[in-house]
Design a protein around this motif. Structure first.
Motif, PDB file in Angstrom:
ATOM      1  N   LEU A 238       0.831  -1.198   0.000  1.00 26.57           N
ATOM      2  CA  LEU A 238       0.000   0.000   0.000  1.00 26.57           C
ATOM      3  C   LEU A 238       0.869   1.252   0.000  1.00 26.57           C
ATOM      4  CD1 LEU A 238      -2.896   1.184   0.216  1.00 26.57           C
ATOM      5  CD2 LEU A 238      -2.586   1.186   2.703  1.00 26.57           C
ATOM      6  N   GLY A 239       0.672   2.086  -0.997  1.00 22.27           N
ATOM      7  CA  GLY A 239       1.340   3.378  -1.058  1.00 22.27           C
ATOM      8  C   GLY A 239       0.350   4.468  -0.671  1.00 22.27           C
TER       9      GLY A 239
ATOM     10  N   ALA B 192      -2.914   3.531   7.582  1.00 23.86           N
ATOM     11  CA  ALA B 192      -1.715   2.695   7.623  1.00 23.86           C
ATOM     12  C   ALA B 192      -1.780   1.695   8.774  1.00 23.86           C
ATOM     13  CB  ALA B 192      -0.471   3.570   7.753  1.00 23.86           C
ATOM     14  N   LYS B 193      -2.236   2.156   9.933  1.00 23.15           N
ATOM     15  CA  LYS B 193      -2.356   1.277  11.100  1.00 23.15           C
ATOM     16  C   LYS B 193      -3.301   0.112  10.816  1.00 23.15           C
ATOM     17  CE  LYS B 193      -3.680   1.414  15.995  1.00 23.15           C
ATOM     18  NZ  LYS B 193      -4.181   2.287  17.092  1.00 23.15           N
TER      19      LYS B 193
ATOM     20  N   GLU C 289       2.387  -4.172   3.416  1.00 21.31           N
ATOM     21  CA  GLU C 289       3.577  -3.349   3.547  1.00 21.31           C
ATOM     22  C   GLU C 289       3.187  -1.908   3.189  1.00 21.31           C
ATOM     23  OE1 GLU C 289       8.000  -2.880   1.474  1.00 21.31           O
ATOM     24  OE2 GLU C 289       6.862  -4.745   1.247  1.00 21.31           O
ATOM     25  N   ILE C 290       3.673  -0.938   3.939  1.00 13.40           N
ATOM     26  CA  ILE C 290       3.262   0.455   3.775  1.00 13.40           C
ATOM     27  C   ILE C 290       4.421   1.309   3.276  1.00 13.40           C
ATOM     28  CG2 ILE C 290       2.135   2.439   4.862  1.00 13.40           C
ATOM     29  CD1 ILE C 290       0.502  -0.151   5.067  1.00 13.40           C
ATOM     30  N   HIS C 291       4.170   2.129   2.252  1.00 13.84           N
ATOM     31  CA  HIS C 291       5.090   3.159   1.784  1.00 13.84           C
ATOM     32  C   HIS C 291       4.289   4.467   1.735  1.00 13.84           C
ATOM     33  CE1 HIS C 291       8.264   0.408  -0.187  1.00 13.84           C
ATOM     34  NE2 HIS C 291       7.394  -0.391   0.419  1.00 13.84           N
ATOM     35  N   TYR C 292       4.996   5.598   1.632  1.00  9.00           N
ATOM     36  CA  TYR C 292       4.253   6.855   1.555  1.00  9.00           C
ATOM     37  C   TYR C 292       4.999   7.935   0.784  1.00  9.00           C
ATOM     38  CZ  TYR C 292       7.103   9.230   5.191  1.00  9.00           C
ATOM     39  OH  TYR C 292       8.126   9.818   5.898  1.00  9.00           O
TER      40      TYR C 292
ATOM     41  N   LEU D 254      -2.550   2.165  -4.535  1.00  9.70           N
ATOM     42  CA  LEU D 254      -2.273   3.567  -4.226  1.00  9.70           C
ATOM     43  C   LEU D 254      -3.475   4.174  -3.524  1.00  9.70           C
ATOM     44  CD1 LEU D 254      -0.407   6.039  -4.536  1.00  9.70           C
ATOM     45  CD2 LEU D 254      -1.512   6.472  -6.759  1.00  9.70           C
ATOM     46  N   MET D 255      -3.273   4.584  -2.282  1.00 12.93           N
ATOM     47  CA  MET D 255      -4.330   5.182  -1.475  1.00 12.93           C
ATOM     48  C   MET D 255      -4.145   6.698  -1.475  1.00 12.93           C
ATOM     49  SD  MET D 255      -6.986   4.687   0.633  1.00 12.93           S
ATOM     50  CE  MET D 255      -6.891   2.953   1.109  1.00 12.93           C
TER      51      MET D 255
END
Length: 316
Positions: free
Chosen positions: A147-148, A160-161, A169-172, A199-200
């Protein structure tokens, strides 16, 4: 001394009742001729309570003694904060109280989109389960997805939590790398899209983010990519999104917001792997009441103490 408040459009009962009890409220939407009413009461107006609608130099010139605009909602791209600062008008919004509700909606929309739950429900409701058999197996799954998050603010962190609990897996990406955040940071939105498959979009609207998610970003997301937008409709170039979906450049999209609400392009609605909601991110009675209460609290605090409860960041 009576304090005069302008209400350009209807607001929730929790707002209207409390403002009526504490102020003299001028309801612009009830006037036969709003401009005539504004000309009559404009100089008396010291505060504005509003849900949406433009606030700029032209509007402020009609209420020259206004001190505060209390806006309903966390986003305030309809308000020109530079014009408000120049006119010495404080702007407030309603953050925090809607964070958890919107984050819940984001996860629900993501699940609906990836697993096509909305389409599967319609399959059942239309009698197809009995007539044609089970709904076709979905090609996508949430398992193993990255997830971006574009916009890791209050809501982005809450999303994200929740996504971490799903094993994602989280990216930003945002304006800057944040201290104390362990997720990988990407300096450009294109780099974020290339690093993830989901993409969020949580970014606010406005000129800075207008069509930030464009054809180039969608191409970087790739053929397994899914876009979820619970931020502002203007952040995504809808024409580019439709083309990317039609051409298979990306896999699907889940949208709670659109460029020209409530209008939604027919081409978008016709696409099979698109899940749409009518901007309901924070639309529970409890959350909307909490937002309305914060509008009231901002106005009361301002006129009681000279300080607002939740001014927008630009107000310092």
């Amino acid at each position: 001394m009576t304090i005069d408040i302008l209400m350009p459009r209807p607001m929730l009962p929790i707002v209207q009742e409390q403002l009526d009890a504490n102020f003299t409220v001028h309801r612009l939407y009830e006037a036969d001729d709003p401009e005539t009413l504004l000309a009559e009461v404009g100089e008396k107006i010291r505060g504005v309570a509003m849900a949406f609608g433009p606030v700029d130099k032209a509007f402020l010139s009609k209420i020259p003694n206004a001190e505060i605009v209390a806006s309903f909602g966390v986003g305030y791209d309809h308000i020109n904060t530079d014009d408000c600062l120049a006119a010495k008008v404080t702007v407030t919004h309603t953050p925090d109280v809607l964070t958890e509700e919107v984050a819940d909606t984001a996860l629900g929309l993501m699940l609906m989109t990836v697993r096509e739950f909305g389409q599967a429900e319609q399959w059942l409701r239309q009698g197809n389960w009995e007539a044609k058999g089970p709904y076709p197996l979905t090609q996508a799954t949430l398992q193993g997805r990255t997830l971006g998050i574009f916009g890791l603010g209050r809501i982005g962190k809450a999303i994200a939590k929740r996504a971490e609990a799903f094993g994602m897996e989280i990216h930003y990406h945002g304006r800057r790398k944040q201290d104390g955040v362990a997720y990988p940071y990407h300096a450009t939105l294109k780099d974020l899209a290339a690093a993830c498959d989901t993409l969020m979009v949580v970014a606010p609207g406005g000129a800075e983010t207008q069509h930030a998610v464009n054809a180039e970003v969608l191409e970087a997301l790739g053929p397994n990519g899914i876009v979820i937008n619970i931020g502002r409709g203007t952040v995504i170039d809808e024409a580019a999104l439709i083309a990317a979906l039609e051409n298979g450049t990306i896999f699907g999209a889940g949208l709670d917001v659109f460029e020209q609400e409530p209008k939604v392009p027919e081409k978008l609605l016709a696409l099979p792997r698109v899940t749409v909601l009518p901007h309901v991110g924070s639309a529970s009675q409890a959350t909307r009441n909490a937002m309305g209460q914060l509008v009231v609290d901002n106005l009361k605090s301002w006129f009681d103490t000279g300080k607002a409860v939740s001014p927008v960041p630009e107000m310092g």
